[in-house]
Design a protein around this motif. Structure first.
Motif, PDB file in Angstrom:
ATOM      1  N   TYR A 111       0.784  -1.260   0.038  1.00  0.00           N
ATOM      2  CA  TYR A 111       0.211  -0.194  -0.064  1.00  0.00           C
ATOM      3  C   TYR A 111       0.843   1.431   0.096  1.00  0.00           C
ATOM      4  O   TYR A 111       1.887   1.054   0.393  1.00  0.00           O
ATOM      5  CB  TYR A 111      -0.630   0.006   1.288  1.00  0.00           C
ATOM      6  N   SER A 137       1.158   3.566   1.938  1.00  0.00           N
ATOM      7  CA  SER A 137       1.882   3.887   3.315  1.00  0.00           C
ATOM      8  C   SER A 137       2.931   3.030   3.526  1.00  0.00           C
ATOM      9  O   SER A 137       3.760   3.371   4.579  1.00  0.00           O
ATOM     10  CB  SER A 137       0.565   3.637   4.374  1.00  0.00           C
ATOM     11  N   LYS A 195      -6.544  -1.523   6.894  1.00  0.00           N
ATOM     12  CA  LYS A 195      -5.371  -2.472   6.663  1.00  0.00           C
ATOM     13  C   LYS A 195      -4.477  -1.823   5.895  1.00  0.00           C
ATOM     14  O   LYS A 195      -3.202  -1.804   5.875  1.00  0.00           O
ATOM     15  CB  LYS A 195      -5.777  -3.817   6.266  1.00  0.00           C
ATOM     16  N   HIS A 196      -5.028  -0.684   4.944  1.00  0.00           N
ATOM     17  CA  HIS A 196      -3.978  -0.248   4.004  1.00  0.00           C
ATOM     18  C   HIS A 196      -3.284   0.870   4.686  1.00  0.00           C
ATOM     19  O   HIS A 196      -2.344   1.416   4.195  1.00  0.00           O
ATOM     20  CB  HIS A 196      -4.731   0.558   2.761  1.00  0.00           C
ATOM     21  N   GLU A 197      -3.518   1.420   5.892  1.00  0.00           N
ATOM     22  CA  GLU A 197      -2.857   2.304   6.510  1.00  0.00           C
ATOM     23  C   GLU A 197      -1.691   1.557   7.502  1.00  0.00           C
ATOM     24  O   GLU A 197      -1.192   2.224   8.371  1.00  0.00           O
ATOM     25  CB  GLU A 197      -3.591   3.425   7.209  1.00  0.00           C
ATOM     26  N   ALA A 198      -1.760   0.413   7.678  1.00  0.00           N
ATOM     27  CA  ALA A 198      -0.925  -0.393   8.334  1.00  0.00           C
ATOM     28  C   ALA A 198       0.579  -0.184   7.870  1.00  0.00           C
ATOM     29  O   ALA A 198       0.992  -0.675   6.775  1.00  0.00           O
ATOM     30  CB  ALA A 198      -1.382  -2.073   8.350  1.00  0.00           C
ATOM     31  N   PRO A 199       1.372   0.136   8.960  1.00  0.00           N
ATOM     32  CA  PRO A 199       2.822   0.167   8.513  1.00  0.00           C
ATOM     33  C   PRO A 199       3.179  -1.053   8.667  1.00  0.00           C
ATOM     34  O   PRO A 199       2.854  -2.084   8.992  1.00  0.00           O
ATOM     35  CB  PRO A 199       3.532   1.122   9.563  1.00  0.00           C
ATOM     36  N   ILE A 200       4.512  -1.150   7.802  1.00  0.00           N
ATOM     37  CA  ILE A 200       4.936  -2.683   7.867  1.00  0.00           C
ATOM     38  C   ILE A 200       5.312  -3.123   9.092  1.00  0.00           C
ATOM     39  O   ILE A 200       5.972  -2.293  10.020  1.00  0.00           O
ATOM     40  CB  ILE A 200       6.193  -2.820   6.897  1.00  0.00           C
TER      41      ILE A 200
END
Ligand code: ADP
Ligand code: MG
Lengths: 250, 260
Positions: free
Chosen positions: A136, A138, B225-230
């Motif tokens: 993504y 981010s 979930k798309h804003e979850a950092p690795i």
């Protein structure tokens, strides 16, 4: 062939573009340089109608739009003929790199999903992100995000790609990778208009350089002329300030 | 009062209250559905800056957020039928529960409209422009780009609002609706074990709120979930961090429940 004719744009009483005439030949890379506030971003935004020009006309090959009273379907067609790479990348944050590239193909161009996926994967590999398909935004660095942005623009197969200071939001160490990708696609004969402050880059990749100031084109010509022997005093001043500024920052 | 505290009553009352969870939840979900509809209608004129309607929306939101819910309940239940009578609509046969749901719906609608506005504005303008630039129509840009993200952003707002409404339903008994609080009060009129009854009631509300919160946390994690950092690089709990960044604190949507 793209013709811009007498493009004007005012915000309220502030006339930002004062009649821009510009011709861009197929496969040409045009660099637009100039001080900030001179209307470069506004000009790009007018070309794909993110900003409504006050007046003027654009024609791309046979197709043309008069901005005085454009038809809705012409606007839509105009947007489909151009693609934009933004200063702030503007990726769709809820979609993966792959989905960002596929989105326009599937939703706008109605290309079957499998085919769109295949083409998108190829493009992401071309910009060096074959291993980031499912990341993504981010999870990507600025340079990687911008490369996805470039792949997204390429995917649409537009007549022209518009770049608005594609590297100015990046950390210095990430600028090179993005310029490298742009340089690579420039060689493939895709028509591009690039607004940039990277003078060395402009001199290197552009076939044609446009110097804008105060909403008008002050001077245009081949890069070696504009950068080495400009005719206009304002162009000289701008470039002098620029080279001295970058000399200091080294 | 007057009777010594007896823990056995807490258990007994707790069991007796359980069937009435249904009524309270019915009010909550009925009014949330009404509230979402109303909230969208009220939010749109302000999002799109529609001249006169925009003012109306503002007044609506101010009124329902600025006056006590108890008074709104009374106004809807007693005043609305009188007004409708003037245009010869008879609502005397309509069950009181409908009025209660309507009142809470209109009330939460005011909060929903603010939430929708905040969530939609939190999706940055640049993404909408990118959507236009790839050739999407306004409708496609809204449904494919803005709405899914706005929805994810509004999950915590929605959670707050549902829990606040659950607590607010404890006032419905004032119109004679036999929901949790109403039942709790009838329980101790006979036995006079008031404290035990309220304690049991608190436990029921707490359990309900707890499960609602868990449910929404789960939904939030899924949708954001798309804003979850690795994972290994960053230990800040996902979602919230991003939210704090994008939601303007001025339009913080906290709502504390019954403001009587
Ligand atoms: N949306 C807008 N509303 C009002 N004024 C604007 C808007 N966008 C740009 N301008 C004005 O137009 C002028 C040119 O801006 P811009 O095209 O961004 O210049 P550049 O990209 O060359 O720095 C500036 O003076 C700016 O303040
Ligand atoms: Mg600019």
């Amino acid at each position: 062939m793209i013709h811009l004719k007498r493009i004007t744009k005012s915000f309220g009483r502030n006339e930002v573009l004062k009649g821009i005439d510009l011709t861009i030949r197929k496969g040409e890379v045009v660099a637009i340089v100039g001080p900030s506030g001179s209307g470069k971003t506004t000009l790009l935004r007018c070309i794909n109608y993110l900003e409504k020009p006050s007046d003027g006309e654009i024609s791309i090959d046979e197709f043309s739009v008069h901005f005085k009273k454009p038809h809705k379907k012409d606007i839509h067609a105009l947007r489909q003929k151009s693609a934009m790479v933004f200063q702030q990348y503007n990726l769709f944050r809820h979609k993966t790199a792959l989905e960002n590239v596929m989105e326009g193909l599937v939703v706008v161009q109605k290309i079957p999903k499998e085919e769109a996926r295949k083409r998108s994967v190829e493009l992401l590999e071309k910009v060096g992100l074959g291993d980031k398909l499912d990341s993504y935004p981010s999870q990507l660095s600025g340079g990687q995000q911008q490369r996805v942005g470039i792949a997204r623009a390429l995917a649409l197969n537009p007549e022209v790609i518009l770049f608005d200071e594609p590297t100015s939001a990046l950390d210095p160490e990430l600028v090179g990778e993005v310029l490298g990708v742009i340089r690579k696609i420039a060689k493939e004969g895709i028509t591009m208009i690039i607004v940039t402050h990277e003078m060395a880059f402009a001199q290197d990749v552009a076939n044609h350089v446009v110097f804008m100031e105060g909403g008008v084109i002050v001077e245009e010509g081949p890069p070696n002329v504009i950068f080495n022997v400009p005719k206009e005093e304002r162009t000289k001043q701008f470039l002098a300030r620029y080279t001295s500024e970058s000399a200091y920052s080294i | 009062m007057g009777t010594p505290f007896d823990i056995a009553y807490v258990y007994e009352y707790f069991l007796k209250l359980l069937p009435f969870i249904r009524i309270s939840l019915l009010i909550v979900f009925g009014s949330i559905v009404v509230g979402m509809g109303v909230g969208l209608l009220v939010a749109l004129p302000r999002l799109y800056k529609v001249p006169v309607l925009q003012r109306f929306s503002q007044v609506y939101a101010s009124f329902f957020r600025g006056t006590p819910i108890l008074i709104q309940l009374f106004l809807i239940y007693y005043l609305l039928p009188e007004l409708l009578k003037l245009v010869s609509i008879d609502v005397t046969k309509v069950p009181v529960l409908i009025f209660v749901i309507l009142a809470y719906g209109l009330h939460s609608g005011a909060y929903f409209s603010e939430g929708i506005r905040a969530a939609v504005s939190a999706v940055d303008r640049g993404q909408v422009e990118a959507a236009y630039a790839v050739g999407m129509t306004g409708y496609q840009a809204f449904t494919r780009i803005v709405f899914p993200q706005a929805l994810a952003i509004s999950i915590p707002i929605l959670a707050n609002l549902i829990i606040a409404t659950l607590k607010d339903t404890s006032l419905a008994f004032t119109l004679g609706v036999m929901e949790l609080t109403g039942k709790a009060q009838t329980l101790f009129t006979v036995s006079r074990h008031m404290l035990e009854s309220y304690l049991a009631l608190a436990i029921v509300y707490f359990i309900l709120s707890f499960f609602l919160e868990k449910m929404f946390n789960f939904a939030e994690r899924r949708l954001l979930k798309h804003e979850a950092p690795i994972a290994k690089e960053d230990k800040v709990p996902m979602g919230r961090k991003w939210l704090n960044r994008t939601l303007d604190p001025d339009i913080a949507l906290s709502k504390g429940g019954a403001g009587v």
